[in-house]
Enzyme design. Structure first.
Site, PDB file in Angstrom:
ATOM      1  N   ASP A 178      21.466  24.091 -18.233  1.00 52.85           N
ATOM      2  CA  ASP A 178      21.099  23.132 -17.491  1.00 52.85           C
ATOM      3  C   ASP A 178      21.695  23.025 -15.546  1.00 52.85           C
ATOM      4  O   ASP A 178      22.030  24.481 -15.280  1.00 52.85           O
ATOM      5  CB  ASP A 178      22.062  22.321 -18.036  1.00 52.85           C
ATOM      6  N   GLU A 203      21.202   2.258 -16.109  1.00 51.07           N
ATOM      7  CA  GLU A 203      21.683   3.242 -17.251  1.00 51.07           C
ATOM      8  C   GLU A 203      20.778   5.169 -17.317  1.00 51.07           C
ATOM      9  O   GLU A 203      19.189   4.643 -16.548  1.00 51.07           O
ATOM     10  CB  GLU A 203      21.136   2.743 -18.176  1.00 51.07           C
TER      11      GLU A 203
END
Length: 855
Positions: free
Chosen positions: A235, A582
């Site tokens: 990542d 979100e």
């Protein structure tokens, strides 16, 4: 692989180190073009201009339709090939978001509804996630492993699901049982069945070791047990986290971090230029210091160049695979048609007291709520740009062209109603001798060079592409002064745009410039009569809709919305969230939100207050909720005649919702996660133990359970039977049921099979099979489900999977055998199977469902 080995053998150490980075430079002498590995394809080609934007992943999961997921993946891979052809350099080079290595899907388990990135997943269940993930990967990569259309990277290995604010430093400890039973099965399926070319390792640590340097995850499970042959990508910034003081601080230097990651099995480092781990010199130093052998570096590069070669990324233009795909094969009518079909199947009818479908075409509709005309509510995060987005308001206008439709936003998402900043509040100079704002346009995305035009505009309203078009590569700046008419908190936004930022008196109060990494969205405290310098900058992010500078005033109220509702035949309230509230690691300065996550699962207070007032009017009221996570409506739930969960339904989403309300099709979406009544029913967010979480381990009463979803049709389940009522441990079982559409309309049902074992280690029940079935009006069909031994097993505390003697309660029906908080119980039938003996199974076993359909 042999060709990859031969190519790497010709490279110098410095050249090898450069290819370990996601932004890999060209090696001209070896005819290796530059390549950026970073491309996003969560629910369509993302961040690469116009593309088909399918429903967000959680919406795709709500279809419970694996063949459809495969078709969607196929279209996404075709559009990636087209986007690659659109921008590939003459030497074969390819930039960010335009490559063929797609970092998708996300098969993390949505264990807690407060996680902002849960929208990217296929829900809370290991089996549903596994099946949807495998299907999507197979669609992306295609049937030929020697020549994949794209490379899929399944993420994030492992045990990763928030909180977002702690992900760079969190050390997650989970029991062996939860690891085997919940967190790893979807990764196992993605690798062993889906044959994913790549795996992305996570930011967090697992049992004291950062995931991207974790031998148990990357070697023991991935390579040794699951026989993974592809490459592992970190990542972005995760390798830097291994040594950073503010992160894991697992080692002291960047050289140690790179060496530890590569030796553990990470093959490609996604990083940011400010980090020393992003510099090839760091890798060179790690080899020279003896921290990393050149053979270990070569092993990583062999894997990377093997997939580049099979994708055709090193082939001359005339010899690339898939010549039938052209640069124009994106956002096509056929792709948009599949998108609409997917959106229809994703919608979940949570509650219906008989209002839906609307019996007659209403003459007057009141459309209220912050998501009624919001493109952001369609697209979710990690998204592309729809060419012709259909909001709910637009969909209703198209479906009911003769109706009077009154649109009143009524409230913002987390603040009072948003409205256009009036011309009287804007000044082009500090003395307010000139009304309006100074407005400049630039023929690039970065406000660089001289503006193409300058003028004073009376209000912050503008439409991209008019009167001149700059091929969606334009930016603009408004500057001047702002004067409020009342004191208090004002929330500001540029409606209709994603990439923008706003300053008040030199303070950055809204920063959504980089939609991939939104950093702030908050209000400004203004005093009545005082003048403030204001600057707004925006870049064109795709569609050519109108941009409007808006604010919410402290004294604004919802009377206009209530007035419209009183006069309407039907009221449609578009509630929920957007990707601005979100999502991934962002700052949202609003009650109930933190770091991209949510601290509560209630509908935000301003929306809930308006909804309660609307419900008290007694008018026919439909709530259409847009969100990537569960929403709780509190006590007003019982007063609402109808609730539709729309997720983030993609570019055609508004049309799909309008058609559902009209009854043009029967809803068939089912919840891929539990809708709890309150976050108070849940363990602490940071607790990764599964007890008390998801339908499998939750002992309370949910508002809307996993698997729930209503239809306009009625389905009957009869004649359920087992092929054998007794089996020995280690054997499977086969059951069948007669399903009948008892209604006068065609419709689809999602048939679900659950198993329940008794004992302390057993969950409440476990989904062991499912099938989406379309039946004509009055049609019957016998369905047969062949369950493997795993379906009858439980996982012990030490991680061993066993089949114990005793009864197995089976349920086959249109949902779980529980009653929803609204009093609805899914139809279905019970069966009882007796197991004799005891058997231990492989930890992961098989996850394949064997389904048969007999007429």
């Amino acid at each position: 692989m042999q060709q990859a080995r031969a190519l790497v053998a010709q490279m110098t150490l410095a050249e090898k180190a450069s290819q370990l980075q996601h932004e890999s430079p060209a090696i001209p002498r070896l005819q290796v073009p530059a390549y950026n590995w970073w491309s996003e394809g969560l629910h369509g080609v993302a961040r690469a201009d116009i593309a088909t934007v399918f429903p967000q992943a959680i919406g795709l999961a709500a279809t419970w339709d694996t063949p459809l997921a495969k078709r969607v993946g196929d279209v996404v891979s075709t559009e990636f090939r087209a986007k690659f052809l659109n921008t590939v350099g003459a030497d074969g080079s390819s930039g960010i978001y335009r490559g063929l290595t797609v970092w998708s899907p996300n098969v993390n388990i949505f264990r807690d509804p407060r996680w902002g990135r849960g929208q990217e997943t296929f829900g809370e269940d290991p089996l549903l996630t596994s099946r949807m993930g495998v299907a999507f990967i197979q669609g992306l990569q295609g049937p030929d492993a020697n020549q994949p259309r794209v490379s899929a990277a399944v993420k994030h290995l492992a045990v990763h699901s928030g909180p977002e604010a702690d992900r760079h430093k969190e050390d997650v400890h989970v029991s062996p049982r939860d690891l085997v039973d919940t967190y790893l099965p979807a990764f196992h399926a993605a690798v062993t069945e889906g044959r994913a070319e790549s795996v992305m390792c996570a930011y967090n640590a697992v049992d004291g070791v950062p995931a991207c340097a974790n031998p148990p995850l990357l070697q023991h499970y991935l390579r040794d047990q699951w026989k993974f042959q592809g490459h592992v990508v970190s990542d972005c910034g995760a390798v830097a986290d291994i040594h950073m003081d503010w992160a894991h601080k697992h080692v002291k230097t960047p050289e140690e971090a790179v060496a530890l990651a590569v030796r553990a099995g990470t093959d490609l480092i996604c990083d940011f230029g400010s980090n020393p781990t992003a510099q090839p010199a760091t890798t060179v130093a790690a080899v020279q210091k003896g921290l990393l052998s050149e053979a270990e570096l070569d092993r990583a590069l062999h894997r990377l160049f093997d997939v580049r070669l099979r994708l055709g990324l090193l082939a001359p233009a005339g010899q690339r695979p898939f010549p039938e795909i052209t640069a124009r094969d994106f956002d096509t009518p056929a792709h948009r048609a599949l998108n609409l079909e997917t959106a229809r199947r994703s919608l979940v009818l949570l509650k219906n007291d008989g209002l839906l479908p609307l019996r007659a075409a209403p003459k007057r509709i009141a459309v209220i709520g912050p998501n009624a005309d919001s493109v952001d509510a369609l697209v979710g995060n990690y998204n592309g740009t729809p060419s012709k987005p259909v909001t709910l308001l637009a969909g209703l206008k198209a479906r009911y062209p003769r109706a009077r439709i009154d649109f009143v936003e009524g409230t913002g998402w987390v603040a009072p109603p948003l409205e256009d900043v009036p011309a009287a509040s804007l000044c082009a100079d500090a003395a307010c001798s000139r009304a309006g704002l100074n407005f400049e346009r630039f023929a690039n995305l970065k406000l660089e060079g001289s503006p193409t035009s300058s003028a004073v505009t009376q209000q912050g309203v503008f439409k991209w592409g008019w009167p001149e078009r700059y091929d969606r590569k334009e930016s603009a700046r408004w500057s001047g002064f702002l004067r409020a008419s009342e004191s208090g908190e004002h929330v500001l936004r540029l409606k209709g745009n994603n990439g923008y930022r706003i300053w008040i008196d030199g303070e950055l109060v809204v920063d959504l410039w980089d939609i991939a990494w939104p950093t702030a969205k908050r209000g400004a405290t203004l005093k009545a009569g005082q003048t403030y310098a204001v600057r707004v900058e925006a870049m064109q992010t795709g569609w050519e809709g109108e941009q409007r500078l808006q604010w919410s005033r402290p004294g604004a109220n919802d009377e206009a919305a209530l007035a419209a509702a009183r006069e309407a035949d039907v009221v449609v309230f578009a509630s929920g969230l957007t990707w601005e509230l979100e999502g991934e690691e962002m700052t949202v300065m609003a009650p109930g939100f933190a770091g991209g996550d949510r601290t509560r699962i209630d509908l935000p207070a301003p929306q809930l207050a308006l909804l309660e007032r609307l419900a008290s009017l007694g008018r026919p009221l439909v709530v259409v909720n847009f969100s990537g996570s569960p929403m709780a409506f509190g006590g007003v739930t019982q007063k609402l005649p109808a609730i539709v969960q729309a997720w983030y339904p993609g570019g055609e989403g508004g049309q799909a919702v309008a058609e559902l309300l009209a009854g043009d099709f029967s809803p068939s979406g089912r919840l891929p996660l539990t809708f709890y009544r309150s976050a108070d029913q849940l363990p602490p967010f940071k607790d990764y133990g599964m007890q008390g979480r998801t339908y499998r381990w939750f002992k309370g009463e949910a508002e809307f359970p996993f698997g729930h979803g209503l239809s306009y049709a009625h389905f009957g389940y009869t004649q359920a039977k087992l092929q054998r009522s007794r089996v020995s441990a280690g054997q499977g079982a086969q059951l069948s049921v007669l399903l009948k559409n008892d209604s006068p309309r065609d419709a689809a049902e999602v048939v679900q099979v659950y198993a329940r074992r008794t004992g302390a280690m057993a969950p409440e029940r476990t989904l062991v099979a499912f099938q989406r079935v379309a039946l004509r009006a009055g049609e019957s069909r016998r369905l047969s489900f062949a369950l493997d031994a795993k379906a009858l097993s439980v996982v012990q505390a030490d991680g061993r999977r066993v089949v114990e003697p005793g009864p197995v309660a089976l349920w086959v029906g249109g949902g779980q055998p529980v009653t929803a908080g609204t009093g609805v119980r899914a139809p279905g039938q019970k069966l009882l199977l007796q197991v004799s003996g005891r058997a231990e199974l492989p930890a992961f076993g098989r996850t394949v469902m064997h389904l048969e359909t007999r007429e």
